[in-house]
Design a protein around this motif. Structure first.
Motif, short mmCIF file in Angstrom:
data_model
loop_
_atom_site.label_atom_id
_atom_site.label_comp_id
_atom_site.label_asym_id
_atom_site.label_seq_id
_atom_site.Cartn_x
_atom_site.Cartn_y
_atom_site.Cartn_z
N GLU A 137 -60.85 -9.72 47.26
CA GLU A 137 -60.17 -8.97 46.20
C GLU A 137 -60.79 -9.20 44.83
O GLU A 137 -60.65 -8.38 43.95
CB GLU A 137 -58.68 -9.30 46.21
CG GLU A 137 -58.02 -8.72 47.44
CD GLU A 137 -56.52 -8.64 47.34
OE1 GLU A 137 -55.93 -9.16 46.38
OE2 GLU A 137 -55.93 -8.06 48.25
N LYS A 160 -69.79 -3.59 49.35
CA LYS A 160 -69.24 -3.67 47.99
C LYS A 160 -68.16 -2.62 47.75
O LYS A 160 -67.18 -2.88 47.07
CB LYS A 160 -70.34 -3.54 46.95
CG LYS A 160 -71.22 -4.77 46.87
CD LYS A 160 -72.21 -4.67 45.72
CE LYS A 160 -73.03 -5.95 45.67
NZ LYS A 160 -73.87 -6.03 44.49
N GLN A 198 -65.18 -3.79 49.46
CA GLN A 198 -64.96 -5.19 49.08
C GLN A 198 -64.68 -6.06 50.31
O GLN A 198 -63.66 -6.73 50.41
CB GLN A 198 -63.85 -5.31 48.03
CG GLN A 198 -64.33 -4.85 46.67
CD GLN A 198 -63.38 -5.21 45.55
OE1 GLN A 198 -62.96 -4.34 44.83
NE2 GLN A 198 -63.04 -6.47 45.42
N LYS A 199 -65.66 -6.03 51.23
CA LYS A 199 -65.59 -6.85 52.45
C LYS A 199 -66.91 -7.58 52.63
O LYS A 199 -67.96 -7.08 52.25
CB LYS A 199 -65.39 -5.96 53.69
CG LYS A 199 -64.05 -5.33 53.82
CD LYS A 199 -64.02 -4.56 55.13
CE LYS A 199 -62.75 -3.81 55.35
NZ LYS A 199 -62.77 -3.10 56.64
N VAL A 211 -68.09 -10.92 45.31
CA VAL A 211 -69.01 -10.07 46.08
C VAL A 211 -70.35 -9.96 45.36
O VAL A 211 -71.41 -9.95 45.99
CB VAL A 211 -68.40 -8.66 46.32
CG1 VAL A 211 -69.37 -7.75 47.02
CG2 VAL A 211 -67.11 -8.77 47.12
N LYS A 271 -63.86 -8.92 42.83
CA LYS A 271 -65.15 -8.25 42.94
C LYS A 271 -66.30 -9.13 42.47
O LYS A 271 -67.42 -9.00 42.94
CB LYS A 271 -65.05 -6.92 42.21
CG LYS A 271 -66.18 -6.50 41.37
CD LYS A 271 -65.91 -5.16 40.75
CE LYS A 271 -66.54 -5.02 39.44
NZ LYS A 271 -67.74 -4.59 39.12
#
Length: 114
Positions: free
Chosen positions: A82, A55, A58-59, A87, A84
């Motif tokens: 990109e 998180k 952001q991957k 995620v 959020k």
């Protein structure tokens, strides 16, 4: 008049840098003050299982099936996310359908996931 008579001077002038044979994108209207650099954006689609979520960075790491539009076989890899909210909506172990693009800097970015 023969075409050869025009080609040789053009090639010489081009090699000396006196004229440019390459193009560029011009401004779309008179109010624009900069040249527009356009890039074709291809959206690719895949299906995969979420293996890890970072998180903070952001991957998301996915084990995904083949991506036909890129001639990729199945593999495990990280994708940038990109948005959020994407995620926050998934968890490790979820199987997802996703769409992604390749950015100008070479990153693969998920733009949609469900």
């Amino acid at each position: 008049m023969k075409i050869k008579n025009y080609i040789t001077p053009l090639l010489v002038a081009s090699s000396l840098g006196l004229i440019s044979m390459s193009g560029y994108a011009a401004p779309m209207n008179a109010e624009s003050k900069s040249t527009i650099n356009t890039v074709s954006v291809n959206q690719h689609k895949g299906k995969g299982k979420i293996l890890a979520i970072d998180k903070k960075a952001q991957k998301i790491k996915l084990a995904h099936g083949p991506i036909k539009s890129l001639n990729w076989g199945a593999m495990k890899m990280f994708f940038a996310v990109e948005n959020k909210d994407l995620v926050d909506e998934v968890k490790v172990g979820d199987t997802v359908n996703f769409s992604f693009i390749k950015s100008n800097d070479g990153r693969f970015i998920i733009v949609d996931m469900n």
